[in-house]
Design an enzyme around this catalytic site. Structure first.
Site, PDB file in Angstrom:
ATOM      1  N   GLU A 169       0.848  -1.206   0.000  1.00 56.45           N
ATOM      2  CA  GLU A 169       0.000   0.000   0.000  1.00 56.45           C
ATOM      3  C   GLU A 169       0.878   1.249   0.000  1.00 56.45           C
ATOM      4  O   GLU A 169       0.636   2.194  -0.750  1.00 56.45           O
ATOM      5  CB  GLU A 169      -0.921  -0.029   1.232  1.00 56.45           C
ATOM      6  CG  GLU A 169      -2.070   0.944   1.136  1.00 56.45           C
ATOM      7  CD  GLU A 169      -3.053   0.825   2.292  1.00 56.45           C
ATOM      8  OE1 GLU A 169      -2.866  -0.052   3.172  1.00 56.45           O
ATOM      9  OE2 GLU A 169      -4.001   1.631   2.332  1.00 56.45           O
ATOM     10  N   GLY A 198      -8.612   5.023   6.831  1.00 52.78           N
ATOM     11  CA  GLY A 198      -9.500   4.929   7.982  1.00 52.78           C
ATOM     12  C   GLY A 198      -8.924   4.023   9.060  1.00 52.78           C
ATOM     13  O   GLY A 198      -9.126   4.244  10.246  1.00 52.78           O
ATOM     14  N   ALA A 199      -8.176   2.973   8.630  1.00 55.85           N
ATOM     15  CA  ALA A 199      -7.666   2.015   9.611  1.00 55.85           C
ATOM     16  C   ALA A 199      -6.142   1.950   9.668  1.00 55.85           C
ATOM     17  O   ALA A 199      -5.586   1.422  10.632  1.00 55.85           O
ATOM     18  CB  ALA A 199      -8.232   0.629   9.311  1.00 55.85           C
ATOM     19  N   THR A 201      -2.152   3.926   8.317  1.00 55.77           N
ATOM     20  CA  THR A 201      -1.493   5.088   7.698  1.00 55.77           C
ATOM     21  C   THR A 201      -0.108   4.660   7.225  1.00 55.77           C
ATOM     22  O   THR A 201       0.546   3.820   7.863  1.00 55.77           O
ATOM     23  CB  THR A 201      -1.445   6.286   8.670  1.00 55.77           C
ATOM     24  OG1 THR A 201      -0.995   7.429   7.955  1.00 55.77           O
ATOM     25  CG2 THR A 201      -0.529   6.062   9.864  1.00 55.77           C
ATOM     26  N   GLN A 202       0.322   5.196   6.082  1.00 52.29           N
ATOM     27  CA  GLN A 202       1.593   4.783   5.478  1.00 52.29           C
ATOM     28  C   GLN A 202       2.517   5.982   5.270  1.00 52.29           C
ATOM     29  O   GLN A 202       2.043   7.071   4.928  1.00 52.29           O
ATOM     30  CB  GLN A 202       1.378   4.143   4.111  1.00 52.29           C
ATOM     31  CG  GLN A 202       0.733   2.774   4.114  1.00 52.29           C
ATOM     32  CD  GLN A 202      -0.727   2.788   4.473  1.00 52.29           C
ATOM     33  OE1 GLN A 202      -1.156   2.140   5.436  1.00 52.29           O
ATOM     34  NE2 GLN A 202      -1.521   3.534   3.749  1.00 52.29           N
TER      35      GLN A 202
HETATM   36  O1  LIG Z   1      -6.890   2.522   3.626  1.00 48.06           O
HETATM   37  P1  LIG Z   1      -7.812   2.134   4.753  1.00 48.06           P
HETATM   38  O2  LIG Z   1      -7.185   2.374   6.079  1.00 48.06           O
HETATM   39  O3  LIG Z   1      -8.383   0.780   4.583  1.00 48.06           O
HETATM   40  O4  LIG Z   1      -9.045   3.165   4.716  1.00 48.06           O
HETATM   41  P2  LIG Z   1      -9.897   3.713   3.511  1.00 48.06           P
HETATM   42  O5  LIG Z   1      -9.341   3.293   2.202  1.00 48.06           O
HETATM   43  O6  LIG Z   1     -11.308   3.403   3.757  1.00 48.06           O
HETATM   44  O7  LIG Z   1      -9.637   5.261   3.698  1.00 48.06           O
HETATM   45  P3  LIG Z   1      -9.912   6.510   2.727  1.00 48.06           P
HETATM   46  O8  LIG Z   1      -8.590   6.966   2.277  1.00 48.06           O
HETATM   47  O9  LIG Z   1     -10.930   6.230   1.730  1.00 48.06           O
HETATM   48  O10 LIG Z   1     -10.524   7.541   3.762  1.00 48.06           O
HETATM   49  C1  LIG Z   1      -9.807   7.874   4.896  1.00 48.06           C
HETATM   50  C2  LIG Z   1     -10.708   8.368   5.961  1.00 48.06           C
HETATM   51  O11 LIG Z   1     -11.196   9.661   5.606  1.00 48.06           O
HETATM   52  C3  LIG Z   1     -12.569   9.730   5.875  1.00 48.06           C
HETATM   53  N1  LIG Z   1     -13.152  10.754   4.993  1.00 48.06           N
HETATM   54  C4  LIG Z   1     -13.567  10.652   3.720  1.00 48.06           C
HETATM   55  N2  LIG Z   1     -14.009  11.843   3.262  1.00 48.06           N
HETATM   56  C5  LIG Z   1     -13.845  12.726   4.266  1.00 48.06           C
HETATM   57  C6  LIG Z   1     -14.099  14.117   4.433  1.00 48.06           C
HETATM   58  O12 LIG Z   1     -14.612  14.838   3.473  1.00 48.06           O
HETATM   59  N3  LIG Z   1     -13.798  14.684   5.612  1.00 48.06           N
HETATM   60  C7  LIG Z   1     -13.266  13.965   6.604  1.00 48.06           C
HETATM   61  N4  LIG Z   1     -13.000  12.665   6.531  1.00 48.06           N
HETATM   62  C8  LIG Z   1     -13.286  12.044   5.376  1.00 48.06           C
HETATM   63  C9  LIG Z   1     -13.071   8.312   5.679  1.00 48.06           C
HETATM   64  O13 LIG Z   1     -14.262   8.115   6.406  1.00 48.06           O
HETATM   65  C10 LIG Z   1     -11.922   7.520   6.263  1.00 48.06           C
HETATM   66  O14 LIG Z   1     -12.036   7.450   7.652  1.00 48.06           O
END
Ligand SMILES: O=P(O)(O)OP(=O)(O)OP(=O)(O)OC[C@H]1O[C@@H](n2cnc3c(O)ncnc32)[C@H](O)[C@@H]1O
Length: 490
Positions: A169, A198-199, A201-202
């Site tokens: 990733e 969301g879960a 960070t890299q």
């Molecule tokens: O990579 P992983 O950790 O599996 O997570 P993800 O793929 O679901 O992560 P995203 O980059 O899509 O989103 C990162 C986070 O940002 C949140 N997010 C998305 N749009 C947002 C916004 O407009 N304001 C604040 N947070 C937001 C979203 O709910 C996730 O918690």
């Protein structure tokens, strides 16, 4: 006495002149036709990013004849799957596959029908599925099986669904950023990649070969376009925006109180949370407090300084066994170069207007946002999702802390971070790099390029021929003049 006229002279001259004119017409026609832009044929690739919070479908497009040129692949279409990430369907795995159908239909419409069968389709699942696998391997397999069934039934060339590693990733996010900004062919001055999901960070950046020696698990090497890259990369599972909030909530509810006064949420914010929603995550290693009831009231007090203290407690800065560490005993060599920060880094920092200011000003802005009453925040931003709005004080404080105390950015190096969503129209993220790698679209060696571009070659040919023809004409003319003047000699 008039010298007898050679009857062939005139005929030869006319013949050569006609031949020359025909040759010129042929050359000009060839040059015009050869330089006419051909109708471009495109190829396509589809990647599904099955993240912890949601799934997104990316369709990429590139000119068929320029497959190995850097910067040629573009994002053609993006579809956000309705509902949560696939790992949230562990109790009804069939729904995981079903949730993808609408976006798959969009993909079918967005790729020309004649290209369907040759369009590769990949699904990569990230930290949400990594956590589910840790919790329950069988449920994790069922969810993957369900999405696999749906993807196999598409008209595309399905290439598999798998959980990608944190290393992949990070590394493919780096490839994407540097491919899109056309830095890979230059061989130096690449941009580091900071990804906040969301879960997890890299953090990924190019470093010297000797810096990568300390920790093999944090090293990825690539040979791209004839250049060797030694990358440092690390993925912190549980330090994505949503899971880290659970860490902070668990940290603050150890005593099992019925009300949590949280400085990371605005004054006046109040909601009821169940203890199980916080403690059921595999990221929370402490047990739900024994004295606790079913749930607690989560109430904001809005204080940025106190929030920083809450955030500090979810980092461990002791026990580094390497020459340098970021946090939690993880090796990190000194930061090098510019960085692009995307995903939630961008969403949060962009909302808080912290993308182009100094670190000190950002701290002040953050303090102002946190101390603004919740009613005022809601009035000010009626169109922003309430969950995001409520969490910006926490998320912004976390991001500033992670970047400075976690990764060691300082006031001086802060401006090296650019908060980005897209580069040249394509989203920054791991998906493009993943596809480029699996389709071998970035060659290890720089392809040989002809000394002249095609148009230059044709033009040069045309001018040289014209010049030769003019020289020929001049020599014919002098021959002609000599012939005709010989007639007057008596
Ligand atoms: O990579 P992983 O950790 O599996 O997570 P993800 O793929 O679901 O992560 P995203 O980059 O899509 O989103 C990162 C986070 O940002 C949140 N997010 C998305 N749009 C947002 C916004 O407009 N304001 C604040 N947070 C937001 C979203 O709910 C996730 O918690």
């Amino acid at each position: 006495k008039e010298k007898p006229k050679n009857p062939w002279h005139k005929a030869v001259v006319i013949f050569i002149a006609v031949l020359g004119i025909i040759a010129i017409v042929a050359l000009v026609t060839t040059a015009v036709l050869q330089n006419k832009p051909l109708q471009q044929k495109f190829k396509y690739g589809i990647v599904l990013d099955a993240g912890s919070s949601h799934t997104a479908v990316y369709i990429y497009e590139w000119p068929a004849e320029k497959e190995n040129d850097t910067g040629r692949v573009k994002q053609k279409h993006f579809c956000q799957v309705k509902g949560p990430g696939i790992s949230s369907y562990s109790l009804s795995p069939e729904q995981a596959g079903h949730s993808l159908r609408l976006c798959i239909q969009e993909a079918v419409l967005n790729v020309p029908r004649r290209r369907h069968h040759e369009t590769p389709l990949y699904l990569g699942a990230t930290a949400g599925m990594r956590l589910l696998r840790m919790e329950n391997q069988s449920l994790c397999d069922q969810v993957l099986g369900s999405v696999e069934k749906v993807l196999q039934s598409t008209p595309f060339d399905y290439q598999g669904a798998r959980i990608i590693s944190g290393q992949e990733e990070g590394a493919f996010g780096w490839v994407t950023v540097n491919y899109l900004s056309d830095r890979l062919k230059q061989g130096s001055g690449t941009t580091g990649a900071l990804d906040l999901g969301g879960a997890s960070t890299q953090i990924t950046f190019a470093t010297n070969q000797d810096e990568t020696g300390e920790s093999a698990e944090n090293t990825v090497t690539f040979r791209l376009y004839g250049n060797d890259y030694f990358l440092y990369t690390h993925s912190f599972l549980c330090y994505g925006k949503d899971q880290v909030l659970k860490l902070a909530l668990a940290q603050q509810t150890q005593a099992g109180a019925s009300t949590l006064l949280d400085p990371c949420f605005n004054q006046g914010y109040s909601t009821n949370l169940s203890y199980s929603s916080v403690y059921s995550s595999p990221c929370i290693t402490t047990q739900k407090p024994l004295a606790a009831g079913e749930g607690f009231t989560h109430r904001g007090t809005g204080n940025a300084l106190q929030c920083q203290e809450v955030v500090r407690r979810i980092f461990n800065f002791s026990g580094c066994t390497f020459s340098h560490c970021s946090f939690n005993g993880v090796y990190q060599p000194p930061l090098q170069g510019q960085f692009g920060a995307f995903s939630a880094y961008y969403f949060v920092m962009n909302f808080l207007n912290l993308t182009s200011d100094t670190l000190e000003n950002n701290m002040e802005k953050m303090a102002r946002y946190c101390s603004t009453p919740w009613t005022q925040i809601k009035q000010q931003f009626p169109n922003v999702k309430e969950k995001y709005l409520a969490e910006y004080c926490f998320s912004g404080t976390y991001i500033l802390f992670l970047l400075t105390h976690g990764y060691n950015f300082t006031s001086d190096t802060w401006s090296n971070i650019k908060f980005i969503k897209k580069i040249s129209g394509s989203d920054a993220g791991w998906t493009l790099g993943y596809m480029l790698n699996l389709t071998n679209m970035i060659p290890a060696e720089a392809p040989d390029t002809p000394p002249l571009p095609h148009a230059g070659y044709v033009t040069l040919l045309l001018f040289t021929s014209l010049l030769l023809f003019l020289i020929l004409l001049c020599s014919l003319r002098s021959l002609w003049v000599r012939c005709t003047s010989q007639r007057q000699i008596i």
